[in-house]
Write a protein that holds these residues in place. Structure first.
Motif, PDB file in Angstrom:
ATOM      1  N   GLY A   1      -2.351   5.240  -4.154  1.00  0.00           N
ATOM      2  CA  GLY A   1      -2.722   6.188  -2.859  1.00  0.00           C
ATOM      3  C   GLY A   1      -4.990   5.570  -2.886  1.00  0.00           C
ATOM      4  O   GLY A   1      -5.602   5.857  -2.181  1.00  0.00           O
TER       5      GLY A   1
ATOM      6  N   HIS B   1     -10.458  -2.801   3.904  1.00  0.00           N
ATOM      7  CA  HIS B   1      -9.600  -1.581   2.989  1.00  0.00           C
ATOM      8  C   HIS B   1     -10.386  -1.653   1.343  1.00  0.00           C
ATOM      9  O   HIS B   1     -11.270  -2.803   1.183  1.00  0.00           O
ATOM     10  CB  HIS B   1      -8.168  -2.256   3.416  1.00  0.00           C
TER      11      HIS B   1
ATOM     12  N   ILE C   1       4.754   2.665  -2.629  1.00  0.00           N
ATOM     13  CA  ILE C   1       4.361   1.783  -1.476  1.00  0.00           C
ATOM     14  C   ILE C   1       5.743   0.688  -0.895  1.00  0.00           C
ATOM     15  O   ILE C   1       6.527   1.282  -0.547  1.00  0.00           O
ATOM     16  CB  ILE C   1       3.766   0.645  -2.864  1.00  0.00           C
TER      17      ILE C   1
ATOM     18  N   THR D   1      -2.951   1.140   9.197  1.00  0.00           N
ATOM     19  CA  THR D   1      -1.695   0.185   8.437  1.00  0.00           C
ATOM     20  C   THR D   1      -2.575  -1.857   8.640  1.00  0.00           C
ATOM     21  O   THR D   1      -2.978  -2.106  10.350  1.00  0.00           O
ATOM     22  CB  THR D   1      -0.354   0.269   8.684  1.00  0.00           C
TER      23      THR D   1
ATOM     24  N   GLN E   1      -3.920   7.690   5.936  1.00  0.00           N
ATOM     25  CA  GLN E   1      -5.551   7.785   5.912  1.00  0.00           C
ATOM     26  C   GLN E   1      -6.264   6.838   6.307  1.00  0.00           C
ATOM     27  O   GLN E   1      -7.303   7.439   7.635  1.00  0.00           O
ATOM     28  CB  GLN E   1      -6.269   8.478   4.740  1.00  0.00           C
ATOM     29  N   HIS E   2      -6.536   5.400   5.860  1.00  0.00           N
ATOM     30  CA  HIS E   2      -6.975   4.344   6.403  1.00  0.00           C
ATOM     31  C   HIS E   2      -6.362   3.552   7.729  1.00  0.00           C
ATOM     32  O   HIS E   2      -6.599   2.358   7.704  1.00  0.00           O
ATOM     33  CB  HIS E   2      -7.144   3.394   5.510  1.00  0.00           C
TER      34      HIS E   2
ATOM     35  N   CYS F   1      -2.155   1.612  -7.023  1.00  0.00           N
ATOM     36  CA  CYS F   1      -1.976   1.493  -5.382  1.00  0.00           C
ATOM     37  C   CYS F   1      -0.568   2.666  -5.262  1.00  0.00           C
ATOM     38  O   CYS F   1      -0.309   3.090  -4.253  1.00  0.00           O
ATOM     39  CB  CYS F   1      -0.520  -0.379  -5.527  1.00  0.00           C
ATOM     40  N   ARG F   2       0.211   2.840  -6.049  1.00  0.00           N
ATOM     41  CA  ARG F   2       1.480   3.942  -6.052  1.00  0.00           C
ATOM     42  C   ARG F   2       0.497   5.371  -5.937  1.00  0.00           C
ATOM     43  O   ARG F   2       0.554   6.487  -4.940  1.00  0.00           O
ATOM     44  CB  ARG F   2       1.825   4.193  -7.082  1.00  0.00           C
TER      45      ARG F   2
ATOM     46  N   GLY G   1       1.427  -1.216   0.396  1.00  0.00           N
ATOM     47  CA  GLY G   1      -0.086   0.145  -0.046  1.00  0.00           C
ATOM     48  C   GLY G   1       1.101   1.415  -0.119  1.00  0.00           C
ATOM     49  O   GLY G   1       2.014   1.288   0.286  1.00  0.00           O
ATOM     50  N   ALA G   2       0.241   2.202  -0.324  1.00  0.00           N
ATOM     51  CA  ALA G   2       0.868   3.509  -0.807  1.00  0.00           C
ATOM     52  C   ALA G   2       0.899   4.365   0.746  1.00  0.00           C
ATOM     53  O   ALA G   2       0.326   4.178   1.496  1.00  0.00           O
ATOM     54  CB  ALA G   2       0.465   4.486  -1.280  1.00  0.00           C
TER      55      ALA G   2
ATOM     56  N   GLY H   1       0.676   7.306   1.927  1.00  0.00           N
ATOM     57  CA  GLY H   1      -0.513   8.239   2.500  1.00  0.00           C
ATOM     58  C   GLY H   1      -1.568   7.492   2.859  1.00  0.00           C
ATOM     59  O   GLY H   1      -2.423   7.839   3.771  1.00  0.00           O
ATOM     60  N   TYR H   2      -1.832   6.402   1.782  1.00  0.00           N
ATOM     61  CA  TYR H   2      -3.009   6.018   1.320  1.00  0.00           C
ATOM     62  C   TYR H   2      -3.057   5.390   3.840  1.00  0.00           C
ATOM     63  O   TYR H   2      -4.046   5.115   3.531  1.00  0.00           O
ATOM     64  CB  TYR H   2      -3.266   4.370   0.473  1.00  0.00           C
TER      65      TYR H   2
END
Length: 298
Positions: free
Chosen positions: A234, A187, A254, A177, A174-175, A231-232, A167-168, A170-171
């Motif tokens: 986000g 996710h 990522i 791990t 925000q969400h 994915c990159r 995962g990126a 940034g993602y």
């Protein structure tokens, strides 16, 4: 001109769309080539070519006849190469096929190295994510992922193609791990449909237990580059082959996730038209490729 030579002339006329080009390649004259095809049409009682001022194209019957003639020509070529099978050294033309992502990211640099080591060898390299019929397309060798179906093809094991979850940053910021496989279901997930078409991802937990996780998300694609790009950007989590993800992991775009969970790896095989009388140029390249696809080759 005998039937075999007539077939060879006809094949080259169709493929070059020109009597003159076909004749030049075969070391004969245009009138001779024209006469050969005309004789074939007379013998078969059917028109094989449409002739116009812009060139020639096969008729419906001509196209069917061309496909059969091409198979005959290949068999003849293999028969004439029997004596060369015991000779050492890589020479001639080697036709190789693979999927687009593996071909561009892995096979191209390897093939270029091999060509530098074997300057007398010519390579015809083609990439296609669709199934390629080796005999019909005249392919000497294809690299294929996953378990092989039973067939009359020859095959050699090359190695293992491992996958990883990523995962990126940034993602993830925000969400969150995922801490375990079950968390992945909550996710947004980016599905590579050619392998993960059922939208379930299979993990092997730290204790070796299997966990099948249902996933959904904003993108489903049969192209690995598209899944990687999403994915990159986000847009969600993705399962990717390490050879596709490696550069993006290295530059921090990522991040690998759940390192204590395993993902199914794919077997890699070199496949070729027949297990019998395999040309040395094919076996030589396979042996060289096996050495470079062992261990952490990605």
């Amino acid at each position: 001109m005998d039937h075999l030579m007539t077939m060879q002339v006809f094949v080259r006329v169709v493929e070059t769309a020109s009597f003159s080009k076909a004749a030049a390649e075969l070391g004969t004259t245009q009138p001779t080539a024209t006469k050969a095809v005309a004789e074939a049409e007379r013998r078969l009682g059917a028109r094989l070519l449409h002739r116009t001022t812009r060139g020639v194209t096969p008729t419906e019957i001509g196209l069917l006849y061309y496909e059969r003639c091409k198979l005959v020509a290949r068999e003849v070529e293999e028969a004439e190469n029997v004596t060369a099978l015991v000779q050492s050294g890589a020479t001639g033309l080697l036709r190789i096929s693979s999927s687009v992502a593996f071909g561009r990211r892995v096979l191209v640099p390897l093939v270029l190295r091999y060509m530098q080591e074997h300057p007398q060898l010519q390579i015809d390299l083609s990439f296609d994510d669709r199934y390629v019929n080796l005999v019909e397309q005249g392919i000497d060798l294809a690299v294929r992922m996953g378990r092989l179906a039973d067939s009359s093809l020859g095959a050699r094991y090359l190695g293992s193609n491992p996958w990883m979850l990523a995962g990126a940053p940034g993602y993830l910021a925000q969400h969150g791990t995922p801490a375990c496989a079950a968390d992945v279901a909550r996710h947004a997930c980016l599905v590579y449909s050619s392998v993960q078409g059922d939208a379930r991802w299979l993990f092997h937990g730290p204790g070796g237990e299997e966990q099948s996780v249902p996933v959904k998300g904003p993108l489903r694609s049969n192209n690995l580059s598209a899944v990687l790009a999403a994915c990159r950007a986000g847009m969600g989590l993705a399962i990717l082959p390490w050879y596709v993800a490696r550069e993006s992991v290295a530059d921090g775009a990522i991040v690998p996730l759940l390192p204590d969970h395993g993902l199914p790896s794919q077997e890699m095989h070199a496949v070729f038209p027949s297990p019998k009388l395999v040309p040395q140029k094919v076996t030589g390249f396979i042996a060289w490729l096996q050495q470079r696809l062992q261990g952490e080759w990605w």
